[in-house]
Design an enzyme around this catalytic site. Structure first.
Site, PDB file in Angstrom:
ATOM      1  N   VAL A 271      -4.913   0.432   5.859  1.00 54.36           N
ATOM      2  CA  VAL A 271      -3.656   0.776   6.490  1.00 54.36           C
ATOM      3  C   VAL A 271      -3.276   2.049   5.869  1.00 54.36           C
ATOM      4  O   VAL A 271      -3.525   2.629   4.658  1.00 54.36           O
ATOM      5  CB  VAL A 271      -2.771  -0.311   6.116  1.00 54.36           C
ATOM      6  CG1 VAL A 271      -3.098  -1.870   6.935  1.00 54.36           C
ATOM      7  CG2 VAL A 271      -2.832  -0.874   4.762  1.00 54.36           C
TER       8      VAL A 271
ATOM      9  N   VAL B 277     -11.380  -1.135   6.470  1.00 52.57           N
ATOM     10  CA  VAL B 277     -10.229  -1.290   7.271  1.00 52.57           C
ATOM     11  C   VAL B 277      -9.338  -0.953   6.551  1.00 52.57           C
ATOM     12  O   VAL B 277      -8.891  -1.668   5.412  1.00 52.57           O
ATOM     13  CB  VAL B 277     -10.355  -3.086   7.881  1.00 52.57           C
ATOM     14  CG1 VAL B 277      -9.019  -3.162   8.483  1.00 52.57           C
ATOM     15  CG2 VAL B 277     -11.548  -3.182   8.801  1.00 52.57           C
TER      16      VAL B 277
ATOM     17  N   TYR C 219      -5.560   6.285  -8.749  1.00 53.20           N
ATOM     18  CA  TYR C 219      -6.605   5.415  -8.330  1.00 53.20           C
ATOM     19  C   TYR C 219      -7.810   5.945  -9.295  1.00 53.20           C
ATOM     20  O   TYR C 219      -8.770   5.131  -9.684  1.00 53.20           O
ATOM     21  CB  TYR C 219      -6.876   5.578  -7.041  1.00 53.20           C
ATOM     22  CG  TYR C 219      -5.738   4.643  -6.113  1.00 53.20           C
ATOM     23  CD1 TYR C 219      -6.264   3.462  -5.575  1.00 53.20           C
ATOM     24  CD2 TYR C 219      -4.729   5.226  -5.761  1.00 53.20           C
ATOM     25  CE1 TYR C 219      -5.416   2.676  -5.020  1.00 53.20           C
ATOM     26  CE2 TYR C 219      -3.684   4.268  -5.165  1.00 53.20           C
ATOM     27  CZ  TYR C 219      -4.334   3.176  -4.794  1.00 53.20           C
ATOM     28  OH  TYR C 219      -3.287   2.246  -3.905  1.00 53.20           O
TER      29      TYR C 219
ATOM     30  N   TRP D 224      -7.262  -7.207   6.025  1.00 55.43           N
ATOM     31  CA  TRP D 224      -5.765  -7.082   6.353  1.00 55.43           C
ATOM     32  C   TRP D 224      -5.661  -8.370   7.275  1.00 55.43           C
ATOM     33  O   TRP D 224      -6.164  -8.266   8.268  1.00 55.43           O
ATOM     34  CB  TRP D 224      -5.248  -5.819   6.618  1.00 55.43           C
ATOM     35  CG  TRP D 224      -5.341  -4.731   5.435  1.00 55.43           C
ATOM     36  CD1 TRP D 224      -6.112  -3.792   5.583  1.00 55.43           C
ATOM     37  CD2 TRP D 224      -4.636  -4.672   4.572  1.00 55.43           C
ATOM     38  NE1 TRP D 224      -5.931  -2.987   4.495  1.00 55.43           N
ATOM     39  CE2 TRP D 224      -4.837  -3.694   3.660  1.00 55.43           C
ATOM     40  CE3 TRP D 224      -3.603  -5.629   3.774  1.00 55.43           C
ATOM     41  CZ2 TRP D 224      -4.388  -3.165   2.483  1.00 55.43           C
ATOM     42  CZ3 TRP D 224      -3.023  -5.189   2.514  1.00 55.43           C
ATOM     43  CH2 TRP D 224      -3.428  -4.155   1.868  1.00 55.43           C
TER      44      TRP D 224
ATOM     45  N   CYS E 271       1.026  -1.278   0.000  1.00 56.08           N
ATOM     46  CA  CYS E 271       0.050  -0.007  -0.178  1.00 56.08           C
ATOM     47  C   CYS E 271       0.849   1.088  -0.005  1.00 56.08           C
ATOM     48  O   CYS E 271       1.658   1.546   0.839  1.00 56.08           O
ATOM     49  CB  CYS E 271      -0.956  -0.068   1.329  1.00 56.08           C
ATOM     50  SG  CYS E 271      -1.800   1.457   1.524  1.00 56.08           S
TER      51      CYS E 271
END
Length: 339
Positions: free
Chosen positions: A118, A116, A181, A83, A50
């Site tokens: 990161v 969720v 993106y 994750w 990421c």
């Protein structure tokens, strides 16, 4: 941010909107949000795949926070609970004792909205999520955590340059970091074409800026360079093909390719990059735009170690500081993930 769950299959079928970080508590020197800076109290959860998490990985290493802030590395390929810690023995994070990052989210708030993501910072004693605010996290590592920095740590967010850094980072975020993106997950031709045009327009402006100076702002590495690097290092491996940002490759732009190699070869940057994790995550998780989940063999990574000659422009990578020491054995990138 690497949101997981069923939303991955929807990419490419609906308009892409990046959700704001829901948990924006800050860990500060004075503890004003209830989370004081404290060595050993928190755990940084990342994925090497990421780009948003990679900012924190680089910052932590440059600043020498390894002893103060431990790090958990998630499997780059998520399942329906997002994750997971399947890289660790028994499939559990050895410090937090959990199988999924979602467990830390749920300890903070039951059924949290927004997915969720990161990077995330978890309070070890309670097992609760503290923050998933990827925009603020690295700025706080550079400023609020200064008492725990290593001797010789660089100033990644110098006060006298913050206005310039903030301006550059905002432009890079809109058109490059998030722009790839918007292009890759576009659901309509016009939407894709506009996003792709924005990506390359900004990259060309950045190339012009960097043709005469080694770093984006000032003569040292700053937070702005970290944020641009995490997109550039993924460009040919995933954004060029997977996200259709294919007007040209990074290796075809002499200035940006040399700039990216310069940073890659700087301790704290390339030694945190795992191309295997990057490719497997994007191509295997985003089934909405790659339903076969086939991971391409290329590109050839050998060029990342080739001479860049950016030192001819001057500049001092760490300012008055020093490079970070060797990567610790438990945090080294496996051989299959590096050039």
């Amino acid at each position: 941010m690497g949101d997981g769950g069923d939303g991955n299959a929807a990419y490419g079928h609906k308009r892409f909107e990046r959700s704001a970080s829901r948990f924006t508590d800050r860990i500060t020197a004075d503890g004003r949000d209830g989370w004081p800076v404290e060595a050993g109290r928190y755990r940084l959860v990342v994925s090497r795949a990421c780009p948003w998490a990679s900012r924190a990985v680089i910052s932590r290493r440059l600043l020498g926070l390894e002893d103060a802030l431990s790090m958990a590395i998630a499997d780059p390929v998520q399942d329906d609970r997002s994750w997971r810690f399947t890289l660790d023995p028994g499939g559990r994070d050895p410090v937090l004792g959990i199988r999924y990052l979602s467990e830390a989210y749920e300890r903070r708030e039951s059924d949290p909205p927004g997915g969720v993501s990161v990077p995330a910072v978890v309070d070890v004693p309670s097992g609760k999520l503290v923050t998933n605010d990827y925009r603020q996290l690295t700025l706080d590592l550079a400023t609020e955590w200064s008492a725990l920095h290593r001797p010789g740590a660089p100033d990644l967010y110098p006060e006298r340059l913050r206005d310039q850094i903030d301006t550059v980072m905002a432009e890079v975020y809109e058109d490059v970091n998030n722009g790839v993106y918007r292009a890759g997950f576009a659901s309509e031709q016009k939407e894709y074409e506009q996003a792709c045009a924005d990506v390359f327009r900004r990259l060309e402006l950045l190339a012009s800026r960097l043709a005469g100076q080694r770093y984006l702002v000032g003569d040292t590495i700053t937070e702005a360079d970290i944020r641009l690097f995490t997109t550039l290092v993924r460009f040919d491996a995933v954004y060029h093909g997977h996200f259709k940002c294919n007007r040209w490759k990074l290796t075809e732009n002499p200035v940006l390719w040399a700039y990216a190699r310069d940073l890659f070869q700087t301790p704290g940057f390339g030694d945190t990059v795992d191309f295997d994790h990057i490719k497997r995550h994007y191509y295997q998780v985003h089934t909405g735009i790659n339903p076969t989940r086939i991971v391409p063999l290329g590109p050839d990574l050998a060029g990342w170690r080739s001479p860049h000659r950016r030192e001819d422009l001057g500049g001092r990578p760490f300012g008055d500081g020093t490079p970070p020491g060797p990567v610790r054995a438990q945090e080294q990138v496996p051989a299959r993930g590096r050039p």
